[in-house]
Structures are given as C-alpha cells and as structure tokens.
Design a protein around this motif. Sequence first.
Motif, mmCIF file in Angstrom:
data_model
loop_
_atom_site.group_PDB
_atom_site.id
_atom_site.type_symbol
_atom_site.label_atom_id
_atom_site.label_comp_id
_atom_site.label_asym_id
_atom_site.label_seq_id
_atom_site.Cartn_x
_atom_site.Cartn_y
_atom_site.Cartn_z
ATOM 1 N N PRO A 51 0.660 -1.462 0.503
ATOM 2 C CA PRO A 51 0.216 -0.075 0.404
ATOM 3 C C PRO A 51 0.346 1.347 0.248
ATOM 4 O O PRO A 51 1.535 1.485 0.767
ATOM 5 C CB PRO A 51 -0.609 0.040 1.651
ATOM 6 C CG PRO A 51 -0.929 -1.318 1.569
ATOM 7 C CD PRO A 51 0.410 -2.274 1.401
ATOM 8 N N ASN A 52 0.142 2.919 -1.135
ATOM 9 C CA ASN A 52 0.762 3.491 -1.210
ATOM 10 C C ASN A 52 2.388 3.182 -1.548
ATOM 11 O O ASN A 52 3.448 4.201 -1.773
ATOM 12 C CB ASN A 52 1.237 4.091 0.428
ATOM 13 C CG ASN A 52 -0.160 4.675 1.073
ATOM 14 O OD1 ASN A 52 -1.245 4.832 -0.053
ATOM 15 N ND2 ASN A 52 -0.582 5.007 1.914
ATOM 16 N N GLU A 53 2.913 1.916 -2.046
ATOM 17 C CA GLU A 53 4.366 1.935 -2.609
ATOM 18 C C GLU A 53 4.032 2.466 -4.014
ATOM 19 O O GLU A 53 3.025 2.769 -4.941
ATOM 20 C CB GLU A 53 4.809 0.522 -3.026
ATOM 21 C CG GLU A 53 6.078 0.755 -1.664
ATOM 22 C CD GLU A 53 6.342 -0.609 -1.977
ATOM 23 O OE1 GLU A 53 7.677 -1.639 -1.501
ATOM 24 O OE2 GLU A 53 5.738 -1.819 -2.976
ATOM 25 N N THR A 54 4.909 3.311 -4.824
ATOM 26 C CA THR A 54 5.148 3.928 -5.740
ATOM 27 C C THR A 54 6.453 2.263 -6.210
ATOM 28 O O THR A 54 7.237 2.475 -6.310
ATOM 29 C CB THR A 54 5.843 5.188 -6.486
ATOM 30 O OG1 THR A 54 4.974 5.892 -5.697
ATOM 31 C CG2 THR A 54 5.947 5.174 -7.864
ATOM 32 N N LEU A 55 5.557 1.800 -7.450
ATOM 33 C CA LEU A 55 6.803 0.724 -8.462
ATOM 34 C C LEU A 55 6.418 1.613 -10.271
ATOM 35 O O LEU A 55 5.806 1.931 -10.976
ATOM 36 C CB LEU A 55 5.910 -0.710 -8.381
ATOM 37 C CG LEU A 55 6.781 -1.844 -9.683
ATOM 38 C CD1 LEU A 55 7.821 -2.299 -8.251
ATOM 39 C CD2 LEU A 55 6.013 -2.678 -10.371
ATOM 40 N N ALA A 56 7.902 1.666 -10.037
ATOM 41 C CA ALA A 56 8.182 2.042 -11.552
ATOM 42 C C ALA A 56 7.944 0.456 -12.156
ATOM 43 O O ALA A 56 8.881 -0.154 -12.184
ATOM 44 C CB ALA A 56 9.387 3.299 -11.455
ATOM 45 N N LEU B 190 4.139 13.254 -10.121
ATOM 46 C CA LEU B 190 4.075 13.058 -8.307
ATOM 47 C C LEU B 190 2.940 13.435 -7.412
ATOM 48 O O LEU B 190 2.985 12.763 -6.764
ATOM 49 C CB LEU B 190 5.558 13.741 -8.575
ATOM 50 C CG LEU B 190 7.052 13.787 -9.244
ATOM 51 C CD1 LEU B 190 8.006 14.227 -8.890
ATOM 52 C CD2 LEU B 190 7.115 12.150 -8.938
ATOM 53 N N GLU B 191 2.627 13.847 -7.929
ATOM 54 C CA GLU B 191 1.215 14.664 -7.315
ATOM 55 C C GLU B 191 -0.550 13.438 -7.146
ATOM 56 O O GLU B 191 0.164 13.284 -6.437
ATOM 57 C CB GLU B 191 0.931 15.973 -8.485
ATOM 58 C CG GLU B 191 -0.280 16.880 -7.395
ATOM 59 C CD GLU B 191 0.068 17.578 -5.475
ATOM 60 O OE1 GLU B 191 -0.062 17.438 -4.952
ATOM 61 O OE2 GLU B 191 1.402 18.010 -5.874
ATOM 62 N N GLY B 192 -0.090 12.735 -8.236
ATOM 63 C CA GLY B 192 -1.012 11.864 -8.353
ATOM 64 C C GLY B 192 -0.804 10.971 -7.622
ATOM 65 O O GLY B 192 -1.195 9.972 -6.998
ATOM 66 N N GLU C 28 19.020 3.131 -6.627
ATOM 67 C CA GLU C 28 20.486 3.210 -6.867
ATOM 68 C C GLU C 28 21.830 1.575 -6.556
ATOM 69 O O GLU C 28 22.175 0.727 -7.459
ATOM 70 C CB GLU C 28 21.508 3.397 -5.386
ATOM 71 C CG GLU C 28 21.174 4.951 -5.267
ATOM 72 C CD GLU C 28 19.915 5.318 -4.593
ATOM 73 O OE1 GLU C 28 18.330 4.579 -4.732
ATOM 74 O OE2 GLU C 28 19.796 6.655 -4.988
ATOM 75 N N GLU C 29 20.627 0.373 -6.070
ATOM 76 C CA GLU C 29 20.447 -1.087 -6.316
ATOM 77 C C GLU C 29 20.513 -1.203 -7.929
ATOM 78 O O GLU C 29 21.970 -2.410 -8.715
ATOM 79 C CB GLU C 29 19.147 -1.800 -5.942
ATOM 80 C CG GLU C 29 19.242 -1.365 -4.889
ATOM 81 C CD GLU C 29 17.667 -2.599 -3.805
ATOM 82 O OE1 GLU C 29 18.035 -2.159 -2.451
ATOM 83 O OE2 GLU C 29 17.550 -2.806 -4.280
ATOM 84 N N LYS D 21 12.939 7.173 -10.044
ATOM 85 C CA LYS D 21 14.119 8.044 -8.605
ATOM 86 C C LYS D 21 12.965 8.266 -7.992
ATOM 87 O O LYS D 21 13.371 7.361 -6.989
ATOM 88 C CB LYS D 21 14.778 9.200 -9.101
ATOM 89 C CG LYS D 21 15.979 9.621 -9.605
ATOM 90 C CD LYS D 21 16.771 10.327 -9.321
ATOM 91 C CE LYS D 21 18.023 10.057 -9.739
ATOM 92 N NZ LYS D 21 18.755 12.068 -9.802
ATOM 93 N N ASN D 22 11.472 8.429 -8.444
ATOM 94 C CA ASN D 22 10.364 9.321 -7.044
ATOM 95 C C ASN D 22 10.065 8.076 -6.660
ATOM 96 O O ASN D 22 9.560 7.580 -5.194
ATOM 97 C CB ASN D 22 9.729 9.534 -7.519
ATOM 98 C CG ASN D 22 8.748 9.821 -6.491
ATOM 99 O OD1 ASN D 22 8.769 10.637 -5.410
ATOM 100 N ND2 ASN D 22 7.668 9.151 -7.382
#
Length: 578
Positions: free
Chosen positions: A360-365, A515-517, A554-555, A534-535
Amino acid sequence: MRYTLRVFRYLRAYRGRIIQTMAFLVITTLLGLAPPRLIQGMVDTATRLGSRSVVALFGIGLLCIAIVSALFAAAQRYSMATIVHGLIYDIRNALYEQILHLPFGFHDQTPTGYLISRMTSDMEALSMFFGFGLGNIVGMVITFLGALIMLVAMSWQLALVALATVPFLAMTTLRSSNLLGPQFLGLRRQFARVTAQLQENFAGVRVVKAFAREQHEVIKFDRQLDDFMVRRLKLARVFMIYMPSMGFLTNLGMVLMLTYGGYAVITGSMSLGQLVASQGYMMMLTGPIRMIGWMVINAQRAEAAAEHLAEVLEHERLIADRLDAIDLGEVRGEIRFENVSFGYEEGAYVLHNCSLEVKPNETLAVMGATGSGKTSVINLIPRFYDVNEGRVLIDGHDVRDIKLASLRQHVGTIFQEAVLFSGTIAENIAYGRPDATQEEIERAAKMAQAHEFITRFPNGYQTHVGERGMTLSGGQRQRMTIARAMLLDPRILIMDDSTSSVDVETEYLIQQAMLEGMRGRTSVVIAHRLSTVKNADRIIVLDKGVIAEEGTHEELLALGGHYRQIYDTQLADQEEAG
Ligand code: DUT
Ligand code: MG
C-alpha cells in the motif's frame, strides 16, 4: 432462417400489439375482398335491372367500405410501426450495451467500421423484414386464398384460366430472387467495406494528409465505389429482365381470363358484372405471387443481418462479474502478481511467470524495452484482460472475484494514448464521476497541473474540446487524462506514461502532475522520465515478458544490467536537464 428466428424473442414484449395489428390487418384484407363483388352487383344492376337507386346503393356501399378500410389500414400501419420501431430500438440498445461490455480483447480484434455496420445497416435490414415482410405475409395469404375462393365461387373454369399463368409467375419470381438474393448480399458487403474504409480514413485523416496520400486514398475509395456501382448495375440488369417479365405474365393471364370471360358472357354462362369482378380478383391473385420474390430477398437480407448480430450479441462476455463477485469496500491498495503468465492470443505468451508485490502507498516503476510487456502488466491490474496462468490479487482478492465496477472504481487508469470525448473540458475531467462538483473538478485539474492552461481559455472549464480532444495539445491532453484519474481519487493508480516529447516546461508540469498524483496511493507507473523512476520505491525491468531485474534506482544502477543500460542510454541526460 435460424438466426432471424432468434430475433423473434425480442417480439415477445409486443405480444398484445401484434395481436391488435394482425386483427387490423385481417379486417383490412377481408374488406379489400368485397369491392369486386359490389362492383359486380352494380354492373349487373345497371345492365339488367336499370335501377338507378340500386346502383346508387351499391355506390354508397363501396364508399363505406373504402372509408372503413382506409381507417383500419391507417390503424394497422401505425400499430405495425410501433412494433417495428420498438423492436429495432430494443435490439439496438441491447447491441450497444453488449458492445460496450465486451472485453478489450474483442475490441482489439474488431474494426470500428464493422461495429458501425452492425448498428446501422443490419438494423435497417431487420427493420425492413419485420416492418413490411412479416406483416405482409399474413395479408398476402389471406388475399390470395380469398381471391381464389371468390373466383372459384363464380366459375371454376374461369378460376382455372386465371390460375394458368400463376405457376410461371411464381417460378419467375422465385428464380429471380435466387439470382438477386446473393447479389444483394454482395452489394451490402461491399457497402460495409466502403463504410469501413470511410471510417478508417476519416479517423486517420491527419496521417493521410501528412503523408500527402489524399490522391492515393481517393483512388482506393474510387475502386471500392466502382465495385459497388458495378454490382448495382448488375442488379439493375436482373431487374431489367425480371420486372417486365413479371408484368408480361400478369398481363398475359389477364388477357386469357378476359377473353375466356368475354366468350362466357356472349354465351350467357356469365354476367358482365362477374367478368368485371373477376378482373379485380385476378389482380389480387397475382399481386401476392409477384411479392414472393421480394419477400424471399428480404428474408435473406434479414437472415444475414441477424447472423451478424448474433455474432456480436452472443459473443461471450469473457470478462464479467462472477455470480458471487465481491465489492471491494475499503481498499488498502496492495497488489500482488503470483506466477502470472499471459498472452493476447492462444499459446503466445507475452508475460512469463511474473511475480511481484506492491505494498500500500508504494510506487512501482515499470521499465523495459518497447514490446517487453509493460502495458500488458498494468492492463492485468484493472482486469482489462484475464491472466492465462497464475493470479493477480488486490488486497489478497483475486481480481476475478471482484465486481468489475468496484475494481475499476478503485483502480484509476491513465492510458498511453490520451483519449478525450467531444464535450466540455469539465465534462471530460468528470467522465468517471459525472456528479463531481466544479470545486472537485478544479482540485483534480490543479493536481494534474492543468488548471492554469484551462483557465487561460476564454471559456475556461466550459471550453469545448472536439472529438478525441483534437483542439488541445498533446501535453494538455495528457494532463486532462491525469486530472480525470485524479478526480476518481483511486486507491490504486496505474499510469502508462507516454513517451511523447513535449517542451521542457510542459515536461516539468507533467512530472509534477504525476508525482502529485502518485502521492498517498499505490501506483504502478510505466516510466520514461528519470524523476518518476527516482521517485519510485521500487523498479522492475521487463525483458521479453520476464521480470529481469527488481530493486531501487541505486541497487539497479549498481547491478549493472538492463537498468544500467537504459540509464546510460536514455536517462542519464535527464540528470542535468531535470
Ligand atoms: N501485443 C499483442 N496484442 C496487443 C498488445 C500487445 O499481441 O493487443 C503484444 C505485442 C508485444 C507484447 O504483446 O510483443 C507486449 O506488448 P506491450 O504493449 O505490453 O509492450 P510495452 O512494453 O508496453 O511496449 P511500449 O513501450 O511500446 O508501449
Ligand atoms: Mg506500452
């Protein structure tokens, strides 16, 4: 008539009306049988009795019948029209509903022009058949039998003579309908091709013009139209032979009968009135026969149309609510893929055994080369397609167990291609929530960094955008679609960020909007921008449908694999710029 019969179930709702219409029809038809008989009486009175008052009585009788039958005919027509238009209305609605409910997979494979043909010309064919054909059959049978009985009652020999040409007439009409039927079908198919080409070209008119292919398209269209015309003329040639032959046979029958009748009148075995009346019945006899051919053609057309309709109407809604599907209620926003394999076509997987988890609330690119399956991955979350193997879970529920409406209310989608509808900007933003207030719309627009450009239009939120939003720029359209998703305030946001290049400022605004969204919700984003990547809390890199790498910026940089390569070739430049 297999498919046409299936259309009959839509008629069930009109049972009462149908009985009423049939009653009117029977009355009109029976009334139509009377006038020759009355004329017979009139002629015989005039020639034998010479009574003016009786002739006048017959005249009044004829007039009354004319008035009454006109009234019933009007009632019958109107009543019939309400049935047919109602029927077409019902089918068209059912068809539209079905088309909108059919899954992505169906729409991927069905040209728009095809669907438009279903909604228009097939409906036309059915309307013709049910409107004229079906009602007429009953009337025609009654007229034919009635006229025959009347003739036989007058003189069976006369009836025989009258019937002499009927078999030839029937043969000609059936034969021509056999010839015409397939030609009509071919004509309709060709017309559908013409329509499809028009639809495609108008939709792609910008490409046509950009590549200066107008002339080429005109020629292509001309070829289709030419084919259409050739078919038309071929049909006209069949008609050219068929119509006059029918006319000739009808006249021949009449001549034979009148000649025979003339002799009978001379020998006194028949009255002059009877001769006149028999001419009237003779016309009633041949009318229905001549109509048969037309009816057959109509029925063939209706059958073809009904078959097309069945293809769409009976297409399985593969992606639909299960009977025990649940409402999501409160959503935490956890997404999990468990060993998911998926392909658009049987046996050709584009995703192989993918497992991933977004908290929950994570962002996956999601990253990867073009065609690596990024869009496919995110399409599975709102269940635009069903997986072939494995499971997609939201808060631990298989998406196939969740009601589609509930699922899609909680999963906001921003497509790769920004689609807007013709209407105002406000309407477009409020597409997913038509009840939204102006304030809510503006808040969503602000989040999407769209408020500013919208208010710069003279009409602001009431500005009309054309079909597909063509009056807006690419960057503006994209922010509109972000605003549309923001208004839904979904717990889960999936975003297929397009690569469309925009100027630096718009680029920055879109970044801000994204980013806001993503703030405060679970987001899965197909990313092309360094800032988004990066976000993100985590990045997955797809390679030919396989999750090849997973980790933070980074990883993955340190790993020196696919991501490193994408970074070096595409993203590194953005470090200074962004
Ligand atoms: N594919 C189909 N049918 C479709 C869509 C895609 O067969 O309706 C195939 C094409 C491709 C694979 O699936 O080989 C993955 O496509 P996807 O659209 O998922 O690729 P992407 O990673 O989103 O590519 P892009 O970056 O170009 O959007
Ligand atoms: Mg894609």
